[in-house]
Design a protein around this motif. Structure first.
Motif, PDB file in Angstrom:
ATOM      1  N   GLN A  40       3.169   1.923  -4.971  1.00  0.00           N
ATOM      2  CA  GLN A  40       2.283   2.189  -6.071  1.00  0.00           C
ATOM      3  C   GLN A  40       2.537   3.007  -6.995  1.00  0.00           C
ATOM      4  O   GLN A  40       1.962   2.662  -8.082  1.00  0.00           O
ATOM      5  CB  GLN A  40       1.132   3.105  -5.052  1.00  0.00           C
ATOM      6  N   ASN A  41       3.704   3.676  -6.945  1.00  0.00           N
ATOM      7  CA  ASN A  41       4.114   4.670  -8.152  1.00  0.00           C
ATOM      8  C   ASN A  41       5.000   3.648  -8.886  1.00  0.00           C
ATOM      9  O   ASN A  41       5.224   4.161 -10.264  1.00  0.00           O
ATOM     10  CB  ASN A  41       5.000   5.828  -7.620  1.00  0.00           C
ATOM     11  N   GLU A  42       5.352   2.441  -8.759  1.00  0.00           N
ATOM     12  CA  GLU A  42       5.973   1.599  -9.777  1.00  0.00           C
ATOM     13  C   GLU A  42       4.924   0.851 -10.324  1.00  0.00           C
ATOM     14  O   GLU A  42       5.488   0.173 -11.272  1.00  0.00           O
ATOM     15  CB  GLU A  42       6.799   0.778  -8.921  1.00  0.00           C
ATOM     16  N   MET A  43       3.725   1.195 -10.415  1.00  0.00           N
ATOM     17  CA  MET A  43       2.844   0.376 -11.023  1.00  0.00           C
ATOM     18  C   MET A  43       2.071   1.290 -11.960  1.00  0.00           C
ATOM     19  O   MET A  43       1.186   2.094 -11.646  1.00  0.00           O
ATOM     20  CB  MET A  43       1.629  -0.238  -9.962  1.00  0.00           C
ATOM     21  N   ALA A  51       0.807  -1.186  -0.009  1.00  0.00           N
ATOM     22  CA  ALA A  51      -0.065  -0.149   0.188  1.00  0.00           C
ATOM     23  C   ALA A  51       0.778   1.321   0.078  1.00  0.00           C
ATOM     24  O   ALA A  51       0.315   2.203  -0.139  1.00  0.00           O
ATOM     25  CB  ALA A  51      -0.885   0.022   1.115  1.00  0.00           C
ATOM     26  N   SER A  52       2.097   1.039   0.032  1.00  0.00           N
ATOM     27  CA  SER A  52       2.994   2.256   0.266  1.00  0.00           C
ATOM     28  C   SER A  52       3.063   3.063  -1.043  1.00  0.00           C
ATOM     29  O   SER A  52       3.112   2.482  -2.092  1.00  0.00           O
ATOM     30  CB  SER A  52       4.470   1.981   0.783  1.00  0.00           C
ATOM     31  N   PRO A  53       3.194   4.329  -0.779  1.00  0.00           N
ATOM     32  CA  PRO A  53       3.385   5.301  -2.083  1.00  0.00           C
ATOM     33  C   PRO A  53       4.469   4.761  -3.124  1.00  0.00           C
ATOM     34  O   PRO A  53       4.241   4.869  -4.250  1.00  0.00           O
ATOM     35  CB  PRO A  53       3.623   6.650  -1.682  1.00  0.00           C
ATOM     36  N   ALA A  54       5.586   4.349  -2.415  1.00  0.00           N
ATOM     37  CA  ALA A  54       7.026   3.881  -3.276  1.00  0.00           C
ATOM     38  C   ALA A  54       6.498   2.857  -4.288  1.00  0.00           C
ATOM     39  O   ALA A  54       6.824   2.511  -5.485  1.00  0.00           O
ATOM     40  CB  ALA A  54       7.811   3.590  -2.274  1.00  0.00           C
TER      41      ALA A  54
END
Length: 175
Positions: free
Chosen positions: A153-156, A148-151
């Protein structure tokens, strides 16, 4: 080259179909669960995309003509996770959500520049040994909090991070 497997389209036929109608996909969030059914980890594929970009992805793929959704889900799980992943496809094939991918960014959170696609999304527990195949470099297991972390999430790309957050919420793991 013309593909001879029934249900497959040639590249030109697929491009023509994508330009004229939505294409049906299945997506799966592979999970590990403990004895009580609680999700302990979530598997995300590591892929190299167009232009050499590295991203994380869910198991995903088209449903072929005259293929049951259950069979498509199993086929893509085996293709992406290997033949001994031992997925437990739900008895009821009701997806946790339906995602609409549009070629125009911003219509929904989901974007696929190639096509308008409708995707049935499932959470699928796996108990076997997962060894990515095809175009996946690796499969990495994350705790629900890490996923759930932004790190992560941003890789998807394409909105799959949004889809993963919806899966987490569906599993009672909203963060």
């Amino acid at each position: 080259m013309t593909e001879t497997t029934p249900g497959w389209l040639t590249t030109d036929e697929l491009d023509m179909a994508r330009a004229r109608m939505p294409v049906l996909y299945v997506e799966a969030v592979p999970v590990r669960v403990d004895e009580s059914g609680e999700v302990t980890s979530i598997g995300l594929l590591l892929r190299i995309g167009a232009g050499g970009t590295i991203s994380r992805a869910l198991v995903s793929g088209r449903v072929l003509h005259h293929e049951r959704v259950r069979d498509a889900l199993l086929r893509h799980l085996e293709k992406d996770l290997g033949p001994v992943a031992l997925p437990h496809v739900p008895a009821s094939l009701q997806p946790f959500t339906v995602a609409e991918y549009f070629p125009t960014a911003g219509v929904t959170p989901f974007h696929d520049p190639r096509q308008h696609a409708v995707s049935l999304a499932y959470v699928v527990p796996v108990t076997g040994d997962c060894r990515p195949r095809q175009d996946a470099l690796d499969l990495v297991w994350f705790s629900p909090q890490e996923a759930a972390s932004p790190a992560v999430q941003n890789e998807m790309p394409g909105g799959q991070g949004v889809l993963l957050k919806q899966a987490l919420a569906h599993m009672g793991q909203a963060y």
